[in-house]
Design a protein around this motif. Sequence first.
Motif, mmCIF file in Angstrom:
data_model
loop_
_atom_site.group_PDB
_atom_site.id
_atom_site.type_symbol
_atom_site.label_atom_id
_atom_site.label_comp_id
_atom_site.label_asym_id
_atom_site.label_seq_id
_atom_site.Cartn_x
_atom_site.Cartn_y
_atom_site.Cartn_z
ATOM 1 N N THR A 90 0.804 -1.222 0.000
ATOM 2 C CA THR A 90 0.000 0.000 0.000
ATOM 3 C C THR A 90 0.839 1.274 0.000
ATOM 4 O O THR A 90 0.311 2.366 -0.217
ATOM 5 N N GLY A 91 2.124 1.153 0.292
ATOM 6 C CA GLY A 91 2.977 2.347 0.366
ATOM 7 C C GLY A 91 2.975 3.013 1.723
ATOM 8 O O GLY A 91 3.499 4.114 1.882
ATOM 9 N N GLU A 98 13.960 -6.171 6.053
ATOM 10 C CA GLU A 98 14.800 -6.619 4.934
ATOM 11 C C GLU A 98 14.162 -7.827 4.243
ATOM 12 O O GLU A 98 14.141 -7.914 3.010
ATOM 13 N N VAL A 99 13.610 -8.725 5.049
ATOM 14 C CA VAL A 99 12.962 -9.918 4.487
ATOM 15 C C VAL A 99 11.812 -9.502 3.561
ATOM 16 O O VAL A 99 11.626 -10.061 2.480
ATOM 17 N N VAL A 100 11.053 -8.504 3.988
ATOM 18 C CA VAL A 100 9.883 -8.076 3.208
ATOM 19 C C VAL A 100 10.282 -7.064 2.127
ATOM 20 O O VAL A 100 9.511 -6.789 1.228
ATOM 21 N N ASN A 101 11.495 -6.541 2.232
ATOM 22 C CA ASN A 101 11.974 -5.458 1.373
ATOM 23 C C ASN A 101 11.077 -4.226 1.480
ATOM 24 O O ASN A 101 10.450 -3.784 0.525
ATOM 25 N N VAL A 102 11.020 -3.716 2.692
ATOM 26 C CA VAL A 102 10.209 -2.527 2.937
ATOM 27 C C VAL A 102 11.036 -1.572 3.811
ATOM 28 O O VAL A 102 11.804 -2.026 4.671
ATOM 29 N N PRO A 103 10.929 -0.270 3.573
ATOM 30 C CA PRO A 103 11.624 0.672 4.463
ATOM 31 C C PRO A 103 11.025 0.617 5.861
ATOM 32 O O PRO A 103 9.880 0.184 6.036
ATOM 33 N N SER A 122 4.485 8.551 1.514
ATOM 34 C CA SER A 122 5.867 8.997 1.652
ATOM 35 C C SER A 122 6.674 8.519 0.448
ATOM 36 O O SER A 122 6.600 7.342 0.079
ATOM 37 N N SER A 123 7.458 9.439 -0.130
ATOM 38 C CA SER A 123 8.302 8.990 -1.245
ATOM 39 C C SER A 123 9.333 7.985 -0.742
ATOM 40 O O SER A 123 9.760 7.093 -1.456
ATOM 41 N N LEU A 124 9.670 8.109 0.543
ATOM 42 C CA LEU A 124 10.666 7.190 1.105
ATOM 43 C C LEU A 124 10.101 5.800 1.374
ATOM 44 O O LEU A 124 10.848 4.853 1.623
ATOM 45 N N ALA A 125 8.769 5.683 1.360
ATOM 46 C CA ALA A 125 8.170 4.384 1.680
ATOM 47 C C ALA A 125 8.286 3.405 0.533
ATOM 48 O O ALA A 125 8.024 2.222 0.690
#
Length: 483
Positions: free
Chosen positions: A177-178, A230-235, A462-465
Amino acid sequence: MAYDLLIRSGTVATASDVFQADVAVHDGTIVAIGRNLGEASRVIDATDRLVLPGGIDSHVHISQPSGDGIVMADDFESGTRSALFGGNTTVMPFCLQTKGQSLREALSWYHGLAEGQCYTDVSFHLILTDPSAAVLGQELPALVADGYTSLKVFMTYEDLRLNDAQILGVMDTARRTGALVMVHCENEDAIRYLVNAHEHRGDVRPLAHATTRPTAVEREATHRAVSLAEVVNVPVVIVHVSNGEAIAEIRAARGRGRKVVAETCPQYLMLTAKDLDGMDWEGAKFVCSPPPRDEAAQAACWVGLEQNDFDLFSSDHCPFRYDDPHGKLNPRGRQSFRHVPNGIPGVETRLPILFSEGVVKGRITLERFVALTSTNHARLYGLSRKGSIAVGMDADIAIWDPKAKRTIRHADLHDGADYTPYEGLEVTGWPTTVLLGGKIMVENDALIGTKGSGTHVARALSSLAKPLETSFNVGTFHPTRLA
Ligand code: DUC
Ligand code: ZN
Ligand code: ZN
């Protein structure tokens, strides 16, 4: 008149520049920055003053239910009034989902409390305590689309914490979803073990709050949070980081190419565990989680602020009255630290403390101060019209007297608590006039604006998300390289 308001002859600071300029405001928006801008209905002389974007405090707790008989010291009126006097124009409180509750129901309760009461703008984060299939599958995606674009999960507190599988589920939904995930990193099982051991030997005074939450429990949980992300590859946002070992975990994750955002707070610069060792249970005034630690941890946090380890400096304002049966000294809290509510006030003192200890003492630049206290919060959490002095931005502005000398006294603050952890601290620099959407709310230290001037702000993603397109893991042989 061309403009509603002109702030003349001030020193404007943004996250990238400091310069002399006039700032013109019309219809609540900054419309011009320059010299000789022309006439305005109202002129504020900002000679010898700093003109800064209003502070954004992206970590505050207001009116959050906190267990049997415990009442938070601030409602939206007092909490945002205190924030305003401290130079803030937006605060981001948490909307806590109780177990079994729908997120919409939780939000409508908090909105009901905030409506018409606020002196600053507000924008809610969610706290997920019950990530059911319905919450993750339907509610959360709909709420992210409605502008609730960040959420917090806890690894501690029996009634709030999620297990690793649940955290992975939340992170997976965030990835789709971001939404941006914030994590409170402390290992609950390790804390429980230590709490039981302390109580067993009769060690129940407030200092035990610190010794039952040692650095190791924060370091381990920080490592786990960044690893799960890291496992999910999400910030991921690691909130209220208190010490160098947790910072090292964040640096290591970034070294592996991960997007990790880190926040610290005034208590980790200014307090130590010794403050919890006060006589007559006074130490309860400093009980917060993670606990304040030692001088070495303080120094590590300063280095983190100076060297860009930290992106955010927030208050984690979580106020309870001290001498109050519904606060720190509730009947059970007098018996054991276990029942002293966790949290300290700080929304009004956050900016003056960092300005005085950081900018005036030469540890950080004024530009970095603005980034850490306003701009980064806006960019990270999707407050696209806030966090800078620039044409087109909301005219949320704090005018500072950078030479004002104050001694912090609770009697002069505007929150609903009955103490400040920083009583007697001498600071240089204070915000004296504060504008919200071009409206003068505080002028020369006096409240001019009315409650209800602040409203809820829906946020962009968030652009960082955004997850990293390229994911690499130093030292790991990536399966795709086999091909
Ligand atoms: N975590 C917070 O973020 N605030 C107050 C208490 C806590 O544990
Ligand atoms: Zn927390
Ligand atoms: Zn908090």
